[in-house]
Write a protein that holds these residues in place. Structure first.
Motif, PDB file in Angstrom:
ATOM      1  N   ARG A 102      16.484   3.142  -0.306  1.00 13.85           N
ATOM      2  CA  ARG A 102      15.657   2.028  -0.270  1.00 13.85           C
ATOM      3  C   ARG A 102      14.370   1.705   0.457  1.00 13.85           C
ATOM      4  O   ARG A 102      12.935   1.655   0.219  1.00 13.85           O
ATOM      5  CB  ARG A 102      16.333   0.682   0.365  1.00 13.85           C
ATOM      6  CG  ARG A 102      17.342   0.090   0.027  1.00 13.85           C
ATOM      7  CD  ARG A 102      16.829  -0.147  -1.814  1.00 13.85           C
ATOM      8  NE  ARG A 102      16.621  -2.103  -0.679  1.00 13.85           N
ATOM      9  CZ  ARG A 102      16.027  -2.635  -1.023  1.00 13.85           C
ATOM     10  NH1 ARG A 102      16.351  -2.352  -2.426  1.00 13.85           N
ATOM     11  NH2 ARG A 102      15.331  -3.777  -0.401  1.00 13.85           N
ATOM     12  N   ARG A 103      14.322   3.316   1.854  1.00 14.80           N
ATOM     13  CA  ARG A 103      13.507   3.311   2.518  1.00 14.80           C
ATOM     14  C   ARG A 103      11.791   4.121   1.414  1.00 14.80           C
ATOM     15  O   ARG A 103      11.164   4.051   1.235  1.00 14.80           O
ATOM     16  CB  ARG A 103      13.172   5.041   3.852  1.00 14.80           C
ATOM     17  CG  ARG A 103      12.559   4.982   4.866  1.00 14.80           C
ATOM     18  CD  ARG A 103      12.967   5.956   4.891  1.00 14.80           C
ATOM     19  NE  ARG A 103      11.862   6.809   6.065  1.00 14.80           N
ATOM     20  CZ  ARG A 103      12.248   7.816   6.136  1.00 14.80           C
ATOM     21  NH1 ARG A 103      12.514   8.769   5.568  1.00 14.80           N
ATOM     22  NH2 ARG A 103      11.012   7.799   7.403  1.00 14.80           N
ATOM     23  N   TYR A 104      11.713   4.828   0.521  1.00 17.97           N
ATOM     24  CA  TYR A 104      11.520   5.473  -0.176  1.00 17.97           C
ATOM     25  C   TYR A 104      11.111   5.226  -1.058  1.00 17.97           C
ATOM     26  O   TYR A 104       9.568   5.029  -1.768  1.00 17.97           O
ATOM     27  CB  TYR A 104      12.400   7.022  -0.774  1.00 17.97           C
ATOM     28  CG  TYR A 104      12.457   8.260  -0.215  1.00 17.97           C
ATOM     29  CD1 TYR A 104      11.368   8.620   1.041  1.00 17.97           C
ATOM     30  CD2 TYR A 104      13.361   9.129   0.417  1.00 17.97           C
ATOM     31  CE1 TYR A 104      11.301   9.332   1.935  1.00 17.97           C
ATOM     32  CE2 TYR A 104      13.830  10.182   1.280  1.00 17.97           C
ATOM     33  CZ  TYR A 104      12.720  10.001   1.930  1.00 17.97           C
ATOM     34  OH  TYR A 104      12.607  11.408   3.239  1.00 17.97           O
ATOM     35  N   THR A 105      11.637   4.468  -1.683  1.00 17.13           N
ATOM     36  CA  THR A 105      11.010   3.259  -2.377  1.00 17.13           C
ATOM     37  C   THR A 105       9.840   2.100  -1.439  1.00 17.13           C
ATOM     38  O   THR A 105       9.197   2.014  -2.271  1.00 17.13           O
ATOM     39  CB  THR A 105      11.681   2.698  -3.069  1.00 17.13           C
ATOM     40  OG1 THR A 105      13.157   3.433  -4.248  1.00 17.13           O
ATOM     41  CG2 THR A 105      11.005   1.276  -4.196  1.00 17.13           C
ATOM     42  N   ASN A 106      10.137   2.110  -0.312  1.00 15.49           N
ATOM     43  CA  ASN A 106       9.358   1.028  -0.096  1.00 15.49           C
ATOM     44  C   ASN A 106       7.878   1.819   0.520  1.00 15.49           C
ATOM     45  O   ASN A 106       6.730   1.622   0.234  1.00 15.49           O
ATOM     46  CB  ASN A 106       9.923   0.745   1.481  1.00 15.49           C
ATOM     47  CG  ASN A 106      10.964  -0.129   1.219  1.00 15.49           C
ATOM     48  OD1 ASN A 106      10.279  -1.200   0.223  1.00 15.49           O
ATOM     49  ND2 ASN A 106      12.077  -0.855   1.977  1.00 15.49           N
ATOM     50  N   VAL A 107       8.727   4.013   0.556  1.00 15.74           N
ATOM     51  CA  VAL A 107       7.254   4.529   1.002  1.00 15.74           C
ATOM     52  C   VAL A 107       6.219   4.303   0.100  1.00 15.74           C
ATOM     53  O   VAL A 107       4.598   4.350   0.295  1.00 15.74           O
ATOM     54  CB  VAL A 107       7.738   5.944   1.712  1.00 15.74           C
ATOM     55  CG1 VAL A 107       7.122   6.391   1.936  1.00 15.74           C
ATOM     56  CG2 VAL A 107       8.301   5.408   2.894  1.00 15.74           C
ATOM     57  N   GLU A 108       7.138   4.797  -1.406  1.00 16.13           N
ATOM     58  CA  GLU A 108       6.346   4.349  -2.404  1.00 16.13           C
ATOM     59  C   GLU A 108       5.329   3.564  -2.895  1.00 16.13           C
ATOM     60  O   GLU A 108       4.230   3.239  -3.209  1.00 16.13           O
ATOM     61  CB  GLU A 108       7.063   5.053  -3.737  1.00 16.13           C
ATOM     62  CG  GLU A 108       6.322   5.022  -5.081  1.00 16.13           C
ATOM     63  CD  GLU A 108       7.411   5.622  -6.301  1.00 16.13           C
ATOM     64  OE1 GLU A 108       7.322   5.640  -6.875  1.00 16.13           O
ATOM     65  OE2 GLU A 108       8.764   4.492  -5.722  1.00 16.13           O
ATOM     66  N   ARG A 109       5.727   2.537  -2.508  1.00 17.91           N
ATOM     67  CA  ARG A 109       5.100   1.294  -3.122  1.00 17.91           C
ATOM     68  C   ARG A 109       3.839   0.680  -1.693  1.00 17.91           C
ATOM     69  O   ARG A 109       2.885   0.667  -2.537  1.00 17.91           O
ATOM     70  CB  ARG A 109       5.976  -0.272  -2.446  1.00 17.91           C
ATOM     71  CG  ARG A 109       7.017  -0.739  -4.078  1.00 17.91           C
ATOM     72  CD  ARG A 109       7.727  -1.684  -3.937  1.00 17.91           C
ATOM     73  NE  ARG A 109       9.109  -2.097  -4.973  1.00 17.91           N
ATOM     74  CZ  ARG A 109       8.509  -3.079  -5.604  1.00 17.91           C
ATOM     75  NH1 ARG A 109       7.399  -3.400  -5.113  1.00 17.91           N
ATOM     76  NH2 ARG A 109       9.498  -2.729  -6.681  1.00 17.91           N
ATOM     77  N   LEU A 110       4.312   1.262  -0.343  1.00 15.85           N
ATOM     78  CA  LEU A 110       2.906   1.290   0.749  1.00 15.85           C
ATOM     79  C   LEU A 110       1.942   2.246   0.294  1.00 15.85           C
ATOM     80  O   LEU A 110       0.730   2.003   0.324  1.00 15.85           O
ATOM     81  CB  LEU A 110       2.990   1.510   1.693  1.00 15.85           C
ATOM     82  CG  LEU A 110       4.248   0.249   2.406  1.00 15.85           C
ATOM     83  CD1 LEU A 110       5.139   0.952   4.169  1.00 15.85           C
ATOM     84  CD2 LEU A 110       3.905  -0.640   2.727  1.00 15.85           C
ATOM     85  N   ALA A 111       2.492   3.235  -0.103  1.00 14.01           N
ATOM     86  CA  ALA A 111       1.204   3.771  -0.794  1.00 14.01           C
ATOM     87  C   ALA A 111       0.538   3.955  -1.763  1.00 14.01           C
ATOM     88  O   ALA A 111      -0.394   3.916  -1.951  1.00 14.01           O
ATOM     89  CB  ALA A 111       1.712   5.744  -1.827  1.00 14.01           C
ATOM     90  N   MET A 112       1.447   2.893  -2.577  1.00 15.35           N
ATOM     91  CA  MET A 112       0.609   2.619  -4.046  1.00 15.35           C
ATOM     92  C   MET A 112      -0.344   1.665  -3.635  1.00 15.35           C
ATOM     93  O   MET A 112      -1.467   1.309  -4.170  1.00 15.35           O
ATOM     94  CB  MET A 112       1.483   2.044  -4.915  1.00 15.35           C
ATOM     95  CG  MET A 112       2.317   2.683  -6.196  1.00 15.35           C
ATOM     96  SD  MET A 112       3.197   2.339  -6.787  1.00 15.35           S
ATOM     97  CE  MET A 112       2.091   1.371  -7.755  1.00 15.35           C
TER      98      MET A 112
END
Length: 117
Positions: A26-36
């Protein structure tokens, strides 16, 4: 350590491991979305990937292979003196054949749809 002590901790450690894995995913999914979002992309604009329907096929052929492995292992055990070895060897052999068959079916299906990898 006694065996009962270890047997109690196996499920506890497994549950803790699964929870930690879910948290990190979940954390890495959120980090990916924030980077996008930082790059000006919208996470909702990405094309939706097709649902993978090969899971049930793979699982069913694996179970069929395991069942055949148990049957063949039983016949080998009844006619020879191999005992447990016949069950385990046939289980892995026929389970692998089932997974190989599912791979062949998936590749044929992908070629027919024009989705070569």
């Amino acid at each position: 350590m006694e065996i009962e002590f270890i047997a109690i901790f196996i499920p506890i450690i497994a549950i803790i491991g699964v929870v930690i894995m879910i948290i990190y995913l979940r954390r890495y999914t959120n980090v990916e979305r924030l980077a996008m979002i930082e790059k000006g992309m919208s996470p909702g604009d990405l094309p939706k990937s097709r649902a993978n329907t090969s899971g049930p096929l793979r699982f069913s052929l694996l179970l069929i292979g395991i069942g055949l492995g148990f049957i063949v292992g039983y016949f080998i055990d009844a006619n020879t003196n191999m005992n447990e070895l016949s069950y385990f060897s046939m289980l892995f052999i026929f389970g692998g054949i089932g997974l190989g068959l599912s791979y062949i079916i998936e590749e044929k299906k992908a070629r027919e749809e024009g989705l070569t990898r």
